[in-house]
Write an enzyme that holds these catalytic residues in place. Structure first.
Site, PDB file in Angstrom:
ATOM      1  N   ASP A 293      -8.270  -5.640  -7.251  1.00 21.66           N
ATOM      2  CA  ASP A 293      -9.136  -4.612  -6.678  1.00 21.66           C
ATOM      3  C   ASP A 293     -10.609  -4.861  -6.973  1.00 21.66           C
ATOM      4  O   ASP A 293     -11.454  -4.110  -6.506  1.00 21.66           O
ATOM      5  CB  ASP A 293      -8.723  -3.236  -7.198  1.00 21.66           C
ATOM      6  CG  ASP A 293      -7.830  -2.500  -6.212  1.00 21.66           C
ATOM      7  OD1 ASP A 293      -7.463  -3.098  -5.192  1.00 21.66           O
ATOM      8  OD2 ASP A 293      -7.497  -1.333  -6.468  1.00 21.66           O
TER       9      ASP A 293
ATOM     10  N   SER B  27       1.834   6.636 -10.806  1.00 29.20           N
ATOM     11  CA  SER B  27       3.239   6.354 -11.067  1.00 29.20           C
ATOM     12  C   SER B  27       3.953   7.567 -11.662  1.00 29.20           C
ATOM     13  O   SER B  27       5.070   7.901 -11.255  1.00 29.20           O
ATOM     14  CB  SER B  27       3.371   5.148 -12.001  1.00 29.20           C
ATOM     15  OG  SER B  27       2.864   3.981 -11.392  1.00 29.20           O
TER      16      SER B  27
END
Length: 726
Positions: free
Chosen positions: A156, A467
């Site tokens: 990223d 998550s």
């Protein structure tokens, strides 16, 4: 490679074994920790009865007594918060289980399902590239059929040095993987193997041939490491305005000479840097994982994915097969979303002063949730069934009539998702230029517009703890999970070793979880109708536990000031009610000590956990709660704080000596310093007043409380004294 066909194959294998007069092979076992469960239930009843008595004492005195309303009201509020959170935590203790696996009973490699490994990195300065590449290499070296394995790295940061390092890591893997497979090496992270952590394993493999090969491999690794570090010194900047870039570093379907030797086969290796534009929402790690889901769907399309943090390397190459002992078990696989492994940190193995959650708190809570249809998803070290991110357990064989509205307009992606549902599965082929072009589209920042990505499918965008929150939503949909705590840690990571980085990380978690607890997705409202009550209590604990900070702050101010001015908050030491307060205190300490000892810890571990709990409650957790308030008011927006994982040698030396390092943590130290100094000053002032003729019987309980807090605060005072001297 669909999961349905694999279960069928396994059932046929079991049937053949049965006809040959043998029992069906068991892939795993689940055993309730009955002594612990029984003792915990008895303790719940006992402790809850005493707590109710104390609350009766507090409230009745507030209503009918002549006690000071402000001080007693605040202390009663804090005790109500303690009671509420303690009640939620009892869900973990109701039915703890222990699981074991039998990988030897798995079907042959030719029938094993594919596994895609997802690794995310974002900044080469805070996440050193060499460390990231060690994670990549350890994942490539998993003891799993290479043709069924694919490793994807999401960058990223879009840093040129990361792509360069990937290519160098692929070249080094051509030597490293055969070396690991030839000698059956377990520590397949090169940095760990060539360090003191690999000494015992190298001693067992001593031979002239091994030593010669080891020296050659280490020389290659040193060259690889030196080249990557040199490249990072030249160029390690993050590019925040860039087009998507997807590159296949190694295609395991191409026969380039490595496919002929069983030791030399390598998995698919892919670099992904999704598009990033300042004017477009980036969605942080959740967006990166959703991009990897799409890109992997048209390249390898494995039904399962291993998700790893960039600093969490594979320490046991058999972890994939251990996870498949659950995913391929017909008894539980139908509703199983993921198999979670524990987070264990290699840089705190020699000292547990910062290890406040790696022993009792972590293990007992996760094993407790495992007995209630599934544990929380910790964000790394879990094997996920991809299908779980697209549907609920009772919709596994269904496919949306208009898939473009859900998944976007990529025909290749939709076809891959149909295959994932158990329909026609095409054989893997060499990745073509057309596939790469499609992957660039799937990694663009506009692809998700007018789709269900991040809402109903994939990782959720409603919380920065992607998550954990997505795992919670999976449980709400009816999916289950399992937790395996093997003797040898399957994954080892690097955690923060100084107060600043640890506090930033904890503040991020606290803020994210409190937001969930106060949102429409609160476990006590949204989850209660979708999950078993005890599981809701566990999730409620995670989302509301940081309100402990409010109670701790009150307990760090009110009793101290009252002790200084001679205002009693507790019964006289000769009053029977004093015995009730003392019983609650020792009951809590005894329960904590039992959980630590039964989890392999020691009294020192328990004592350090007490210290860490106090410190984090009045620093990062308190600021995390304030952060939520500020966001609700509208003074701040949600932002992602990347934890610094680069190792500072000076801080590491302090840590190894067992010292707290407060350097750079001024913002977090303000409330902590204030409370410690307030406790010290009030203890001295109150003691002088008692010596001068105060009521010792009435103030005895408060004096003990301040003394206990003072002893817990000694490491903090030790860390502050040098700074005060300067």
């Amino acid at each position: 490679m669909a999961a349905v066909s694999l279960h069928t194959s396994y059932s046929r294998l079991s049937s053949r074994s049965s006809t040959m007069g043998r029992a069906n092979p068991s892939l795993n076992t689940c055993t309730v920790q009955q002594p612990r469960a029984t003792l915990s239930r008895l303790h719940m009843l006992f402790h809850f009865a005493i707590v109710l008595a104390l609350l009766y004492y507090r409230i009745s005195n507030l209503i009918h007594g002549t006690v000071p309303l402000l001080s007693w009201g605040l202390i009663t509020l804090s005790e109500l918060i303690f009671t509420f959170i303690w009640t939620l935590s009892q869900g973990f203790r109701w039915r703890p289980v222990v699981r074991t696996v039998a990988p030897e009973n798995l079907p042959g490699d030719e029938t094993m399902p594919g596994v895609d490994v997802f690794i995310c990195t974002a900044d080469p300065k805070k996440e050193p590239v060499v460390e990231v590449m060690n994670t990549v290499l350890s994942a490539m070296a998993l003891d799993y059929p290479p043709e069924k394995l694919a490793v994807y790295l999401s960058d990223d940061g879009g840093a040129a040095v990361t792509l360069y390092a990937m290519k160098k890591a692929s070249l080094f893997a051509r030597s490293w993987l055969p070396f690991c497979r030839k000698y059956g090496i377990k520590t397949r992270c090169p940095e760990a193997f060539f360090s003191s952590f690999g000494d015992s394993e190298r001693e067992l493999l001593e031979s002239d041939e091994f030593k010669a090969e080891e020296e050659a491999i280490q020389a290659k690794y040193d060259v690889f490491k030196r080249n990557v570090e040199k490249a990072a010194e030249i160029e390690d900047s993050v590019n925040d305005d860039r087009p998507p870039h997807v590159e296949v570093i190694h295609d395991n379907m191409k026969n380039d000479g490595t496919m002929d030797d069983k030791y030399s086969k390598m998995p698919l290796l892919v670099y992904v840097s999704r598009e990033k534009r300042p004017s477009r929402p980036h969605r942080f790690k959740a967006g990166a994982l959703n991009t990897l889901l799409r890109v992997s769907g048209i390249m390898s399309n494995a039904p399962y994915a291993l998700v790893l943090d960039c600093d969490m390397y594979c320490n046991d190459p058999t972890s994939a097969k251990q996870a498949m002992c659950f995913h391929l078990d017909p008894k539980i696989s139908g509703s199983l979303a993921y198999a979670q492994f524990p987070q264990v940190f290699y840089n705190i193995c020699r000292n547990d002063i910062y290890d406040g959650q790696a022993r009792s708190a972590y293990k007992t809570k996760y094993q407790g949730m495992d007995g209630l249809k599934g544990t929380v998803c910790s964000g790394t070290g879990y094997y996920l069934k991809k299908k779980a991110l697209y549907c609920s357990p009772n919709q596994q064989d269904e496919f949306p009539p208009e898939p473009e509205k859900n998944f976007g307009f990529s025909t290749k992606l939709i076809d891959s998702l149909r295959a994932l549902q158990g329909n026609d599965v095409n054989e893997k082929e060499t990745i073509s230029n057309a596939t790469l072009e499609e992957a660039q589209t799937l990694a663009s920042c506009t692809y998700e517009q007018n789709t269900s990505w991040g809402k109903e499918i994939g990782y959720s965008y409603d919380c920065l703890l992607e998550s954990t929150f997505t795992g919670y939503l999976l449980h709400c949909k009816g999916w289950n999970s399992v937790y395996l705590y093997p003797d040898r840690p399957c994954f080892l990571g690097c955690t923060t070793i100084d107060m600043k980085d640890a506090s930033i990380q904890l503040m991020k978690w606290a803020s994210g979880l409190v937001q969930v607890g106060l949102s429409k997705f609160s476990p006590l409202t949204y989850g209660i109708s979708r999950m078993p009550p005890l599981q809701c209590m566990c999730y409620g604990y995670f989302t509301f536990t940081h309100f402990f900070s409010v109670a701790c702050f009150l307990y760090g101010v009110v009793p101290q000031l009252c002790f200084l001015y001679g205002i009693p908050l507790y019964p006289k030491v000769t009053d029977p009610w004093f015995a009730a307060f003392a019983t609650v205190f020792f009951s809590s300490i005894s329960q904590h000590l039992y959980e630590v000892i039964s989890s392999g810890g020691s009294t020192r571990t328990m004592w350090n956990e007490q210290r860490i709990w106090m410190i984090k409650s009045v620093t990062a957790c308190l600021l995390g709660c304030l952060d939520v308030v500020v966001k609700y008011i509208g003074f701040a927006k949600a932002n992602f704080r990347l934890t610094n994982k680069a190792i500072d040698r000076e801080k590491l030396e302090k840590y190894e000596k067992g010292k707290f390092d407060f350097q750079g943590a001024k913002m977090f130290m303000i409330p902590l310093t204030m409370l410690v100094l307030l406790n010290l000053g009030c203890s001295i002032g109150g003691a002088k007043r008692l010596i001068g003729g105060g009521n010792v019987e009435e103030m005895f309980g408060q004096g003990l409380l301040l003394l206990y807090i003072l002893v817990l605060s000694l490491p903090i005072l030790e860390g502050l004294i040098p700074k005060i001297g300067k």
